[in-house]
Motif scaffolding. Sequence first.
Motif, mmCIF file in Angstrom:
data_model
loop_
_atom_site.group_PDB
_atom_site.id
_atom_site.type_symbol
_atom_site.label_atom_id
_atom_site.label_comp_id
_atom_site.label_asym_id
_atom_site.label_seq_id
_atom_site.Cartn_x
_atom_site.Cartn_y
_atom_site.Cartn_z
ATOM 1 N N GLN A 193 0.844 -1.214 0.000
ATOM 2 C CA GLN A 193 0.000 0.000 0.000
ATOM 3 C C GLN A 193 0.869 1.249 0.000
ATOM 4 O OE1 GLN A 193 -3.009 -0.004 3.118
ATOM 5 N NE2 GLN A 193 -3.247 -2.195 2.890
ATOM 6 N N SER A 235 2.256 1.945 -3.434
ATOM 7 C CA SER A 235 1.251 2.585 -4.307
ATOM 8 C C SER A 235 1.172 4.074 -3.991
ATOM 9 C CB SER A 235 -0.138 1.969 -4.098
ATOM 10 O OG SER A 235 -0.096 0.607 -4.363
ATOM 11 N N ALA A 236 1.153 4.402 -2.691
ATOM 12 C CA ALA A 236 1.068 5.823 -2.295
ATOM 13 C C ALA A 236 2.319 6.575 -2.768
ATOM 14 C CB ALA A 236 0.917 5.932 -0.780
ATOM 15 N N ARG A 239 4.106 5.859 -5.426
ATOM 16 C CA ARG A 239 3.990 6.078 -6.889
ATOM 17 C C ARG A 239 3.077 7.272 -7.158
ATOM 18 N NH1 ARG A 239 4.348 0.433 -7.049
ATOM 19 N NH2 ARG A 239 2.107 0.140 -6.933
ATOM 20 N N ARG A 240 1.957 7.330 -6.414
ATOM 21 C CA ARG A 240 1.027 8.455 -6.621
ATOM 22 C C ARG A 240 1.704 9.791 -6.291
ATOM 23 N NH1 ARG A 240 -2.666 4.800 -4.395
ATOM 24 N NH2 ARG A 240 -2.515 5.726 -2.319
ATOM 25 N N ALA A 241 2.594 9.761 -5.300
ATOM 26 C CA ALA A 241 3.283 11.001 -4.884
ATOM 27 C C ALA A 241 4.489 11.304 -5.779
ATOM 28 C CB ALA A 241 3.725 10.885 -3.428
ATOM 29 N N GLY A 242 4.807 10.382 -6.705
ATOM 30 C CA GLY A 242 5.904 10.632 -7.655
ATOM 31 C C GLY A 242 7.280 10.427 -7.059
#
Length: 349
Positions: A6, A9-10, A12-15
Amino acid sequence: MTALDQLRSAMRRAGVDALWISDPANVRAISGFSSGKDGKVLVTAHGATLYTDARYTVQASEEATVPQFIARPPETYVHARDAAGGLRVGFEADHLTVALLDDLRDHWPDASLVPVRGLVHGLRVTKTARELDAIRAAQRIADAAFAQVRPTIRPGVTELDVALELELAMRRAGAQSAFEIIVASGPNGAKPHGVASSRVIGDDELVTVDMGARVDGYHSDMTRTVAVGEPSAELRRLYRAVLEAEQAAVAAVRPGMRAADLDRLARDLLTGHGLGEYFAHSLGHGVGLDVHEAPGLRATSEEVLEPGMVITIEPGVYVPGVGGVRIEDLVLVTETGSEVLSLAEKEQL
Ligand SMILES: CSCC[C@H](N)C(=O)N[C@@H](C)C(=O)N[C@@H](C)C(=O)O
Protein backbone atom coordinates in the motif's frame (compact mmCIF):
# COMPACT_ATOMS: atom_id res chain seq x y z
CA MET A 1 -2.22 -6.10 0.12
CA THR A 2 0.50 -5.63 2.77
CA ALA A 3 1.20 -2.26 4.35
CA LEU A 4 4.41 -2.08 2.29
CA ASP A 5 2.49 -2.71 -0.95
CA GLN A 6 0.00 0.00 0.00
CA LEU A 7 2.84 2.37 0.83
CA ARG A 8 4.52 1.71 -2.53
CA SER A 9 1.25 2.59 -4.31
CA ALA A 10 1.07 5.82 -2.30
CA MET A 11 4.73 6.54 -3.18
CA ARG A 12 3.99 6.08 -6.89
CA ARG A 13 1.03 8.45 -6.62
CA ALA A 14 3.28 11.00 -4.88
CA GLY A 15 5.90 10.63 -7.65
CA VAL A 16 8.75 9.27 -5.50
CA ASP A 17 10.85 6.11 -6.05
CA ALA A 18 11.88 5.74 -2.42
CA LEU A 19 10.82 7.01 1.00
CA TRP A 20 13.01 7.86 4.00
CA ILE A 21 10.80 7.34 7.06
CA SER A 22 11.81 9.20 10.22
CA ASP A 23 8.56 9.70 12.17
CA PRO A 24 8.82 7.17 15.07
CA ALA A 25 5.22 5.98 14.80
CA ASN A 26 5.62 5.54 11.03
CA VAL A 27 8.86 3.60 11.54
CA ARG A 28 6.92 1.27 13.83
CA ALA A 29 3.93 1.02 11.50
CA ILE A 30 6.07 0.00 8.52
CA SER A 31 8.81 -2.11 10.17
CA GLY A 32 7.22 -3.41 13.39
CA PHE A 33 10.25 -2.06 15.36
CA SER A 34 8.89 -0.67 18.63
CA SER A 35 11.69 1.85 19.40
CA GLY A 36 10.82 3.97 16.40
CA LYS A 37 12.48 7.09 17.76
CA ASP A 38 15.84 5.33 17.38
CA GLY A 39 15.08 3.91 13.96
CA LYS A 40 14.66 4.99 10.33
CA VAL A 41 13.33 3.01 7.38
CA LEU A 42 14.25 3.34 3.70
CA VAL A 43 11.56 1.92 1.41
CA THR A 44 12.24 1.48 -2.31
CA ALA A 45 10.26 -0.18 -5.09
CA HIS A 46 11.81 -3.57 -4.31
CA GLY A 47 13.21 -3.39 -0.81
CA ALA A 48 12.94 -1.93 2.68
CA THR A 49 15.61 -1.63 5.39
CA LEU A 50 15.34 -0.72 9.05
CA TYR A 51 18.29 1.32 10.30
CA THR A 52 18.96 1.31 14.02
CA ASP A 53 21.98 1.07 16.29
CA ALA A 54 23.65 -1.68 18.30
CA ARG A 55 21.56 -1.03 21.43
CA TYR A 56 18.72 -2.64 19.51
CA THR A 57 20.40 -5.50 17.62
CA VAL A 58 18.45 -8.24 19.41
CA GLN A 59 15.19 -6.29 19.74
CA ALA A 60 15.20 -5.33 16.07
CA SER A 61 15.85 -8.93 14.99
CA GLU A 62 12.92 -10.07 17.13
CA GLU A 63 10.45 -7.38 16.08
CA ALA A 64 11.25 -6.14 12.60
CA THR A 65 9.41 -7.47 9.58
CA VAL A 66 12.03 -6.00 7.20
CA PRO A 67 15.83 -6.54 6.98
CA GLN A 68 17.90 -4.54 9.45
CA PHE A 69 21.19 -2.68 9.16
CA ILE A 70 22.80 -1.91 12.51
CA ALA A 71 24.87 1.27 12.46
CA ARG A 72 24.83 4.92 13.42
CA PRO A 73 25.10 7.89 11.06
CA PRO A 74 27.14 8.56 8.98
CA GLU A 75 27.55 4.80 8.33
CA THR A 76 23.76 4.54 8.05
CA TYR A 77 23.65 7.11 5.25
CA VAL A 78 26.61 5.55 3.44
CA HIS A 79 24.85 2.18 3.42
CA ALA A 80 21.51 3.68 2.32
CA ARG A 81 23.20 5.55 -0.55
CA ASP A 82 23.51 2.27 -2.48
CA ALA A 83 19.71 2.02 -2.60
CA ALA A 84 18.81 5.73 -2.67
CA GLY A 85 21.44 7.08 -5.08
CA GLY A 86 20.02 8.58 -8.27
CA LEU A 87 16.40 8.21 -7.10
CA ARG A 88 13.65 10.65 -6.20
CA VAL A 89 13.59 10.07 -2.45
CA GLY A 90 10.65 11.35 -0.41
CA PHE A 91 11.26 12.52 3.15
CA GLU A 92 8.63 13.22 5.82
CA ALA A 93 8.37 17.01 5.67
CA ASP A 94 6.36 17.23 8.86
CA HIS A 95 9.00 15.37 10.82
CA LEU A 96 12.56 15.54 9.43
CA THR A 97 14.58 18.42 10.92
CA VAL A 98 16.44 20.86 8.68
CA ALA A 99 19.75 19.56 10.09
CA LEU A 100 18.92 15.93 9.24
CA LEU A 101 17.79 16.96 5.76
CA ASP A 102 21.20 18.63 5.30
CA ASP A 103 22.85 15.34 6.32
CA LEU A 104 20.84 13.44 3.69
CA ARG A 105 21.80 16.03 1.03
CA ASP A 106 25.48 15.72 1.99
CA HIS A 107 25.51 11.94 1.80
CA TRP A 108 23.24 11.37 -1.20
CA PRO A 109 24.38 14.12 -3.61
CA ASP A 110 22.88 12.41 -6.67
CA ALA A 111 19.43 11.75 -5.09
CA SER A 112 16.56 14.26 -5.48
CA LEU A 113 15.06 14.81 -2.04
CA VAL A 114 11.33 15.51 -2.23
CA PRO A 115 9.18 16.67 0.72
CA VAL A 116 6.09 14.49 1.14
CA ARG A 117 3.31 14.53 3.72
CA GLY A 118 1.00 11.90 5.13
CA LEU A 119 2.08 8.90 2.99
CA VAL A 120 2.39 6.52 5.95
CA HIS A 121 -0.19 8.38 8.04
CA GLY A 122 -2.72 7.73 5.28
CA LEU A 123 -2.29 3.98 5.84
CA ARG A 124 -2.78 4.34 9.58
CA VAL A 125 -6.14 6.13 9.48
CA THR A 126 -8.27 2.97 9.51
CA LYS A 127 -7.27 0.28 11.97
CA THR A 128 -6.70 -3.44 11.38
CA ALA A 129 -8.25 -6.05 13.69
CA ARG A 130 -4.89 -6.43 15.47
CA GLU A 131 -4.60 -2.70 16.02
CA LEU A 132 -8.17 -2.52 17.30
CA ASP A 133 -7.46 -5.30 19.80
CA ALA A 134 -4.57 -3.26 21.24
CA ILE A 135 -6.66 -0.05 21.42
CA ARG A 136 -9.53 -1.91 23.10
CA ALA A 137 -7.11 -3.46 25.61
CA ALA A 138 -5.64 -0.02 26.37
CA GLN A 139 -9.10 1.46 26.89
CA ARG A 140 -10.19 -1.42 29.15
CA ILE A 141 -7.17 -0.79 31.36
CA ALA A 142 -7.89 2.96 31.48
CA ASP A 143 -11.57 2.30 32.34
CA ALA A 144 -10.58 -0.05 35.17
CA ALA A 145 -8.00 2.41 36.54
CA PHE A 146 -10.57 5.22 36.50
CA ALA A 147 -13.18 3.07 38.29
CA GLN A 148 -10.61 2.14 40.94
CA VAL A 149 -9.38 5.70 41.57
CA ARG A 150 -12.67 7.61 41.19
CA PRO A 151 -13.74 7.11 44.86
CA THR A 152 -10.45 8.64 46.04
CA ILE A 153 -11.12 11.98 44.27
CA ARG A 154 -12.18 13.86 47.40
CA PRO A 155 -11.51 17.18 49.15
CA GLY A 156 -8.02 17.23 50.67
CA VAL A 157 -6.42 15.04 47.98
CA THR A 158 -4.01 16.73 45.55
CA GLU A 159 -4.29 16.58 41.77
CA LEU A 160 -0.92 14.82 41.74
CA ASP A 161 -2.20 12.13 44.14
CA VAL A 162 -4.99 11.35 41.68
CA ALA A 163 -2.66 11.26 38.68
CA LEU A 164 -0.15 9.02 40.45
CA GLU A 165 -2.82 6.54 41.53
CA LEU A 166 -4.19 6.38 37.99
CA GLU A 167 -0.73 5.84 36.53
CA LEU A 168 0.07 3.16 39.10
CA ALA A 169 -3.16 1.31 38.35
CA MET A 170 -2.45 1.34 34.61
CA ARG A 171 1.18 0.24 35.08
CA ARG A 172 0.11 -2.58 37.37
CA ALA A 173 -2.34 -3.74 34.71
CA GLY A 174 0.49 -3.99 32.18
CA ALA A 175 0.07 -0.70 30.30
CA GLN A 176 1.94 2.59 30.20
CA SER A 177 0.36 5.99 30.53
CA ALA A 178 -0.41 7.33 27.06
CA PHE A 179 0.57 10.88 28.09
CA GLU A 180 1.06 12.97 31.21
CA ILE A 181 -2.28 12.59 32.98
CA ILE A 182 -4.36 15.76 33.22
CA VAL A 183 -6.08 16.38 36.57
CA ALA A 184 -7.45 19.93 36.64
CA SER A 185 -9.52 20.93 39.67
CA GLY A 186 -11.52 24.06 40.49
CA PRO A 187 -10.19 27.09 38.56
CA ASN A 188 -7.45 24.90 37.04
CA GLY A 189 -10.26 23.34 35.01
CA ALA A 190 -10.07 26.43 32.76
CA LYS A 191 -6.75 25.06 31.41
CA PRO A 192 -7.60 22.38 28.81
CA HIS A 193 -4.19 20.76 29.36
CA GLY A 194 -3.77 21.53 33.07
CA VAL A 195 -1.16 18.98 34.07
CA ALA A 196 -1.72 17.55 37.57
CA SER A 197 -0.26 19.90 40.20
CA SER A 198 0.13 19.93 43.97
CA ARG A 199 -3.18 21.83 44.27
CA VAL A 200 -5.43 20.38 46.96
CA ILE A 201 -8.89 19.55 45.66
CA GLY A 202 -11.53 21.57 47.51
CA ASP A 203 -15.20 21.13 48.36
CA ASP A 204 -17.91 21.68 45.74
CA GLU A 205 -15.53 21.63 42.77
CA LEU A 206 -15.37 20.01 39.37
CA VAL A 207 -12.27 17.97 38.54
CA THR A 208 -11.34 17.15 34.94
CA VAL A 209 -9.37 13.93 34.47
CA ASP A 210 -7.93 13.24 31.00
CA MET A 211 -6.07 9.96 30.76
CA GLY A 212 -5.07 7.16 28.44
CA ALA A 213 -3.20 3.88 28.44
CA ARG A 214 -0.73 2.47 25.90
CA VAL A 215 -0.63 -1.22 24.97
CA ASP A 216 1.71 -2.59 22.28
CA GLY A 217 2.33 1.00 21.15
CA TYR A 218 -1.40 1.78 20.71
CA HIS A 219 -3.13 4.44 22.78
CA SER A 220 -6.47 5.14 24.38
CA ASP A 221 -7.76 8.60 25.31
CA MET A 222 -10.68 9.51 27.58
CA THR A 223 -11.79 12.43 29.74
CA ARG A 224 -14.25 12.53 32.60
CA THR A 225 -15.20 15.57 34.67
CA VAL A 226 -16.28 14.60 38.16
CA ALA A 227 -18.01 16.53 40.94
CA VAL A 228 -16.66 16.74 44.46
CA GLY A 229 -19.40 17.84 46.89
CA GLU A 230 -22.10 20.12 45.45
CA PRO A 231 -20.74 22.30 42.62
CA SER A 232 -22.54 25.62 42.00
CA ALA A 233 -25.54 25.93 39.69
CA GLU A 234 -23.28 27.66 37.10
CA LEU A 235 -20.76 24.78 37.11
CA ARG A 236 -23.59 22.28 36.76
CA ARG A 237 -24.96 24.27 33.82
CA LEU A 238 -21.57 24.10 32.08
CA TYR A 239 -21.42 20.37 32.73
CA ARG A 240 -24.87 19.66 31.33
CA ALA A 241 -24.20 21.71 28.20
CA VAL A 242 -20.95 19.84 27.49
CA LEU A 243 -22.60 16.47 28.16
CA GLU A 244 -25.40 17.34 25.73
CA ALA A 245 -22.90 18.35 23.03
CA GLU A 246 -20.81 15.25 23.63
CA GLN A 247 -23.74 12.85 23.47
CA ALA A 248 -25.17 14.52 20.37
CA ALA A 249 -21.82 14.31 18.56
CA VAL A 250 -21.26 10.67 19.55
CA ALA A 251 -24.79 9.81 18.34
CA ALA A 252 -24.04 11.45 14.98
CA VAL A 253 -20.85 9.46 14.28
CA ARG A 254 -21.25 7.28 11.18
CA PRO A 255 -19.29 6.52 8.02
CA GLY A 256 -19.67 9.22 5.38
CA MET A 257 -19.99 12.01 7.95
CA ARG A 258 -17.64 14.94 7.34
CA ALA A 259 -15.31 15.54 10.30
CA ALA A 260 -15.92 19.28 9.96
CA ASP A 261 -19.71 18.77 10.22
CA LEU A 262 -19.31 16.79 13.42
CA ASP A 263 -17.23 19.60 14.92
CA ARG A 264 -19.88 22.10 13.80
CA LEU A 265 -22.69 20.09 15.40
CA ALA A 266 -21.07 20.15 18.86
CA ARG A 267 -19.91 23.76 18.50
CA ASP A 268 -23.40 24.97 17.49
CA LEU A 269 -24.95 23.25 20.51
CA LEU A 270 -22.50 24.92 22.87
CA THR A 271 -23.02 28.25 21.10
CA GLY A 272 -26.76 27.81 21.71
CA HIS A 273 -25.94 27.68 25.43
CA GLY A 274 -23.87 30.86 25.10
CA LEU A 275 -20.66 28.84 25.53
CA GLY A 276 -19.23 28.67 21.99
CA GLU A 277 -16.43 31.12 22.75
CA TYR A 278 -15.24 28.88 25.61
CA PHE A 279 -14.83 25.76 23.44
CA ALA A 280 -11.15 26.37 22.83
CA HIS A 281 -10.07 23.38 20.74
CA SER A 282 -11.18 20.93 18.09
CA LEU A 283 -13.93 18.36 18.73
CA GLY A 284 -11.56 15.39 18.49
CA HIS A 285 -8.89 13.46 16.66
CA GLY A 286 -7.85 10.01 15.52
CA VAL A 287 -6.05 7.74 17.99
CA GLY A 288 -3.60 4.90 17.28
CA LEU A 289 0.19 4.69 17.37
CA ASP A 290 0.02 8.42 18.19
CA VAL A 291 -2.41 9.94 20.68
CA HIS A 292 -3.19 12.63 18.12
CA GLU A 293 -3.39 11.44 14.54
CA ALA A 294 -5.68 11.72 11.53
CA PRO A 295 -8.53 12.36 11.14
CA GLY A 296 -8.72 15.78 12.79
CA LEU A 297 -12.28 16.66 13.81
CA ARG A 298 -12.04 20.40 13.30
CA ALA A 299 -13.72 23.13 11.25
CA THR A 300 -11.00 23.14 8.58
CA SER A 301 -10.82 19.35 8.14
CA GLU A 302 -11.44 17.88 4.69
CA GLU A 303 -11.68 14.35 6.07
CA VAL A 304 -14.71 12.06 5.94
CA LEU A 305 -15.31 9.33 8.53
CA GLU A 306 -14.70 5.74 7.42
CA PRO A 307 -15.31 2.35 9.09
CA GLY A 308 -12.27 1.33 11.11
CA MET A 309 -11.30 4.84 12.22
CA VAL A 310 -10.87 5.32 15.97
CA ILE A 311 -11.63 8.89 17.02
CA THR A 312 -12.26 10.93 20.13
CA ILE A 313 -15.29 13.11 20.71
CA GLU A 314 -14.32 15.66 23.35
CA PRO A 315 -16.13 18.97 23.58
CA GLY A 316 -15.11 21.19 26.47
CA VAL A 317 -15.67 24.65 27.91
CA TYR A 318 -13.03 26.58 29.82
CA VAL A 319 -14.02 29.72 31.71
CA PRO A 320 -11.06 31.67 33.14
CA GLY A 321 -11.37 32.22 36.89
CA VAL A 322 -14.30 29.81 37.13
CA GLY A 323 -13.25 26.38 35.89
CA GLY A 324 -14.02 24.02 33.08
CA VAL A 325 -15.55 20.82 31.84
CA ARG A 326 -14.42 18.32 29.20
CA ILE A 327 -16.07 14.98 28.45
CA GLU A 328 -14.34 12.67 26.00
CA ASP A 329 -15.17 9.27 24.61
CA LEU A 330 -13.09 7.01 22.39
CA VAL A 331 -15.26 5.92 19.47
CA LEU A 332 -14.83 3.32 16.71
CA VAL A 333 -16.50 4.17 13.39
CA THR A 334 -18.28 1.01 12.25
CA GLU A 335 -19.96 0.01 8.95
CA THR A 336 -23.33 1.14 10.29
CA GLY A 337 -22.55 3.84 12.84
CA SER A 338 -20.26 3.70 15.83
CA GLU A 339 -19.19 1.83 18.93
CA VAL A 340 -18.17 3.70 22.06
CA LEU A 341 -15.02 2.04 23.42
CA SER A 342 -14.65 4.09 26.62
CA LEU A 343 -17.07 2.78 29.20
CA ALA A 344 -16.05 4.64 32.38
CA GLU A 345 -19.07 6.06 34.17
CA LYS A 346 -20.07 9.68 33.55
CA GLU A 347 -21.35 12.04 36.21
CA GLN A 348 -25.02 13.04 36.05
CA LEU A 349 -25.32 16.57 37.45
C1 LIG B 1 -1.07 15.86 25.70
S1 LIG B 1 -2.03 14.72 24.88
C2 LIG B 1 -3.60 15.09 25.60
C3 LIG B 1 -4.66 14.37 24.96
C4 LIG B 1 -5.99 15.02 25.29
N1 LIG B 1 -6.96 14.01 25.56
C5 LIG B 1 -6.48 15.80 24.10
O1 LIG B 1 -6.60 15.25 23.04
N2 LIG B 1 -6.81 17.07 24.29
C6 LIG B 1 -7.43 17.85 23.25
C7 LIG B 1 -8.08 19.05 23.89
C8 LIG B 1 -6.44 18.28 22.20
O2 LIG B 1 -5.27 18.46 22.51
N3 LIG B 1 -6.89 18.45 20.97
C9 LIG B 1 -6.06 18.83 19.85
C10 LIG B 1 -6.17 17.78 18.77
C11 LIG B 1 -6.46 20.16 19.29
O3 LIG B 1 -7.61 20.58 19.43
O4 LIG B 1 -5.60 20.79 18.66
